[in-house]
Design a protein around this motif. Structure first.
Motif, mmCIF file in Angstrom:
data_model
loop_
_atom_site.group_PDB
_atom_site.id
_atom_site.type_symbol
_atom_site.label_atom_id
_atom_site.label_comp_id
_atom_site.label_asym_id
_atom_site.label_seq_id
_atom_site.Cartn_x
_atom_site.Cartn_y
_atom_site.Cartn_z
ATOM 1 N N GLN A 2 -9.047 -2.049 -1.144
ATOM 2 C CA GLN A 2 -8.798 -2.753 0.113
ATOM 3 C C GLN A 2 -9.426 -4.138 0.102
ATOM 4 O OE1 GLN A 2 -9.762 -0.534 3.658
ATOM 5 N NE2 GLN A 2 -9.875 -2.361 4.929
ATOM 6 N N ALA A 3 -10.679 -4.225 -0.330
ATOM 7 C CA ALA A 3 -11.362 -5.523 -0.354
ATOM 8 C C ALA A 3 -10.674 -6.481 -1.326
ATOM 9 C CB ALA A 3 -12.828 -5.324 -0.746
ATOM 10 N N PHE A 4 -10.293 -5.955 -2.495
ATOM 11 C CA PHE A 4 -9.640 -6.800 -3.487
ATOM 12 C C PHE A 4 -8.322 -7.352 -2.965
ATOM 13 C CE2 PHE A 4 -6.306 -6.995 -6.747
ATOM 14 C CZ PHE A 4 -6.794 -8.023 -7.537
ATOM 15 N N TRP A 5 -7.460 -6.487 -2.428
ATOM 16 C CA TRP A 5 -6.134 -6.935 -2.026
ATOM 17 C C TRP A 5 -6.169 -7.808 -0.780
ATOM 18 C CZ3 TRP A 5 -2.144 -7.403 -4.930
ATOM 19 C CH2 TRP A 5 -2.025 -6.601 -6.077
ATOM 20 N N GLU A 6 -7.106 -7.541 0.125
ATOM 21 C CA GLU A 6 -7.217 -8.417 1.296
ATOM 22 C C GLU A 6 -7.638 -9.821 0.867
ATOM 23 O OE1 GLU A 6 -9.505 -6.814 4.502
ATOM 24 O OE2 GLU A 6 -8.011 -5.258 4.932
ATOM 25 N N ARG A 7 -8.510 -9.886 -0.140
ATOM 26 C CA ARG A 7 -8.880 -11.201 -0.681
ATOM 27 C C ARG A 7 -7.699 -11.827 -1.415
ATOM 28 N NH1 ARG A 7 -12.236 -9.774 -4.617
ATOM 29 N NH2 ARG A 7 -10.921 -10.481 -6.356
ATOM 30 N N ARG A 8 -6.938 -11.022 -2.105
ATOM 31 C CA ARG A 8 -5.849 -11.548 -2.929
ATOM 32 C C ARG A 8 -4.736 -12.150 -2.079
ATOM 33 N NH1 ARG A 8 -3.242 -9.882 -8.236
ATOM 34 N NH2 ARG A 8 -3.185 -11.968 -9.126
ATOM 35 N N GLU B 215 -7.194 -6.555 -11.061
ATOM 36 C CA GLU B 215 -6.122 -5.679 -10.585
ATOM 37 C C GLU B 215 -5.838 -4.573 -11.603
ATOM 38 O OE1 GLU B 215 -1.342 -6.092 -9.648
ATOM 39 O OE2 GLU B 215 -2.618 -7.859 -9.452
ATOM 40 N N LEU B 216 -5.781 -4.933 -12.875
ATOM 41 C CA LEU B 216 -5.566 -3.947 -13.929
ATOM 42 C C LEU B 216 -6.704 -2.926 -13.957
ATOM 43 C CD1 LEU B 216 -4.435 -6.397 -16.738
ATOM 44 C CD2 LEU B 216 -3.041 -4.539 -15.829
ATOM 45 N N SER B 217 -7.925 -3.397 -13.813
ATOM 46 C CA SER B 217 -9.081 -2.508 -13.835
ATOM 47 C C SER B 217 -9.051 -1.529 -12.670
ATOM 48 C CB SER B 217 -10.367 -3.339 -13.803
ATOM 49 O OG SER B 217 -11.501 -2.513 -13.785
ATOM 50 N N LEU B 218 -8.714 -2.001 -11.492
ATOM 51 C CA LEU B 218 -8.631 -1.128 -10.319
ATOM 52 C C LEU B 218 -7.556 -0.063 -10.504
ATOM 53 C CD1 LEU B 218 -9.008 -3.673 -7.389
ATOM 54 C CD2 LEU B 218 -10.515 -1.722 -7.838
ATOM 55 N N HIS B 219 -6.443 -0.454 -11.096
ATOM 56 C CA HIS B 219 -5.381 0.513 -11.335
ATOM 57 C C HIS B 219 -5.852 1.621 -12.276
ATOM 58 C CE1 HIS B 219 -1.398 2.184 -11.857
ATOM 59 N NE2 HIS B 219 -1.532 2.063 -13.170
ATOM 60 N N ARG B 220 -6.573 1.255 -13.320
ATOM 61 C CA ARG B 220 -7.055 2.253 -14.289
ATOM 62 C C ARG B 220 -8.036 3.241 -13.646
ATOM 63 N NH1 ARG B 220 -8.194 -2.234 -17.493
ATOM 64 N NH2 ARG B 220 -6.491 -2.847 -18.870
ATOM 65 N N ARG C 143 0.855 -1.182 0.000
ATOM 66 C CA ARG C 143 0.000 0.000 0.000
ATOM 67 C C ARG C 143 0.896 1.239 0.000
ATOM 68 N NH1 ARG C 143 -1.278 2.590 4.678
ATOM 69 N NH2 ARG C 143 -0.691 0.752 5.880
ATOM 70 N N VAL C 144 0.622 2.188 -0.915
ATOM 71 C CA VAL C 144 1.469 3.381 -1.004
ATOM 72 C C VAL C 144 0.687 4.659 -0.730
ATOM 73 C CG1 VAL C 144 3.204 2.338 -2.503
ATOM 74 C CG2 VAL C 144 1.191 3.429 -3.534
ATOM 75 N N VAL C 145 -0.528 4.523 -0.197
ATOM 76 C CA VAL C 145 -1.297 5.660 0.300
ATOM 77 C C VAL C 145 -1.695 5.340 1.739
ATOM 78 C CG1 VAL C 145 -2.163 6.361 -1.954
ATOM 79 C CG2 VAL C 145 -3.456 4.690 -0.614
ATOM 80 N N ARG C 146 -2.064 6.401 2.472
ATOM 81 C CA ARG C 146 -2.394 6.184 3.887
ATOM 82 C C ARG C 146 -3.662 5.361 4.040
ATOM 83 N NH1 ARG C 146 -5.157 8.734 7.992
ATOM 84 N NH2 ARG C 146 -5.928 10.366 6.592
ATOM 85 N N VAL C 147 -4.676 5.673 3.252
ATOM 86 C CA VAL C 147 -5.952 4.957 3.335
ATOM 87 C C VAL C 147 -6.310 4.431 1.951
ATOM 88 C CG1 VAL C 147 -8.399 5.116 3.894
ATOM 89 C CG2 VAL C 147 -6.730 6.443 5.215
ATOM 90 N N LEU C 148 -6.525 3.147 1.846
ATOM 91 C CA LEU C 148 -6.899 2.549 0.570
ATOM 92 C C LEU C 148 -8.369 2.789 0.261
ATOM 93 C CD1 LEU C 148 -5.257 -1.013 0.553
ATOM 94 C CD2 LEU C 148 -4.727 0.891 -0.966
ATOM 95 N N PRO C 149 -8.713 3.041 -1.009
ATOM 96 C CA PRO C 149 -10.127 3.017 -1.396
ATOM 97 C C PRO C 149 -10.736 1.661 -1.046
ATOM 98 C CG PRO C 149 -8.769 3.911 -3.164
ATOM 99 C CD PRO C 149 -7.827 3.368 -2.135
ATOM 100 N N LYS C 150 -12.029 1.671 -0.720
ATOM 101 C CA LYS C 150 -12.667 0.445 -0.234
ATOM 102 C C LYS C 150 -12.552 -0.702 -1.235
ATOM 103 C CE LYS C 150 -15.954 2.419 3.039
ATOM 104 N NZ LYS C 150 -17.388 2.571 3.424
ATOM 105 N N ALA C 151 -12.732 -0.400 -2.514
ATOM 106 C CA ALA C 151 -12.675 -1.474 -3.514
ATOM 107 C C ALA C 151 -11.286 -2.090 -3.569
ATOM 108 C CB ALA C 151 -13.068 -0.928 -4.893
#
Length: 253
Positions: free
Chosen positions: A153-159, A217-222, A143-151
């Motif tokens: 956060q949910a994606f990466w915690e699952r990943r 992951e690609l979609s979230l980045h975009r 994580r490179v920001v203080r607070v992750l967007p909810k989407a």
């Protein structure tokens, strides 16, 4: 907490890897104090075997280039033969559950641009392969920001099966797992964009369900218009022994 997705996290075999450049390999070798005869494991070596070839050719290291993909191992073996480095590089297929590698045998273990295990599992497994004072170089999302967007956060915690850590927290995890943290770096926004373009260009319809999370992951980045909220980190630590004294303070006062 949701369980982690299956590891290793999927990455197209032909796509260039994060932290896979010769410059990163040379920086790792310098931090790891590698020299002629050093035993190095390059785990998840990739079809080009670039790191293994560089370490053997430029530094005279004895390298085990290992991967789970038989086709990758075959391609690396051919490159090793063509470059006349078969006396310095052993290529071998491995199963990530039972690596079948000798404990305490390596002065360094290098994992570039692949996420093979959950974080703490990686740190525990790879520490056992290291000789005393051996170094590990490991890739993991951060994580490179203080607070992750909810989407995100949910994606990466699952990943990855748990909260996504900041680079500084990755170093804390490294220390808690029996290492002396030595260096870390993350992909910049531009580097991350380049990485994702390379990955997307190498995704195929035949990649199938295993690539579904990577497409997400690609979609979230975009969605963040090229501004990273999650990137990839590469961090290095030295195996530390129980009871070892902490390093001397670097300040003079």
């Amino acid at each position: 907490m949701s369980p982690a997705e299956p590891f290793p996290l999927y990455h197209p075999a032909d796509a260039r890897r994060a932290f896979g450049s010769d410059d990163v390999t040379r920086r790792f070798a310098k931090v790891a104090q590698l020299e002629p005869g050093s035993n190095v494991l390059v785990l998840g070596c990739g079809a080009d075997g670039a790191a293994a070839l560089l370490l053997a050719r430029e530094l005279g290291c004895s390298v085990v280039a290992a991967d789970t993909d038989a086709d990758v191992v075959s391609a690396v073996r051919e490159r090793v033969r063509n470059q006349g480095l078969a006396d310095r590089i052993e290529t071998r297929g491995v199963d990530l559950d039972t690596l079948g590698l000798p404990e305490g045998a390596f002065h360094a273990v290098l994992v570039q641009g692949r996420v093979l295990y959950p974080l703490r599992d990686s740190l525990a497994r790879l520490r056992g392969l290291l000789a005393k004072r051996g170094r590990v170089g490991l890739t993991f999302p951060a994580r490179v920001v203080r607070v992750l967007p909810k989407a995100a956060q949910a994606f990466w915690e699952r990943r990855v099966g748990g909260p996504l850590l900041h680079p500084g927290e990755l170093l804390q995890a490294l220390e808690a797992s029996g290492y002396e943290p030595e260096s870390s770096e993350t992909l910049s926004d531009v580097e991350l964009d380049d990485y994702y373009r390379e990955v997307e260009a190498n995704l195929r319809p035949t990649s199938g369900p295993r690539a579904a999370s990577l497409r997400e992951e690609l979609s979230l980045h975009r969605e963040n218009n090229g501004k990273a909220v999650v990137s990839y980190a590469f961090f290095v630590g030295r195996r530390k022994e129980q009871g070892e004294k902490p390093p001397a303070s670097r300040d003079r006062g």
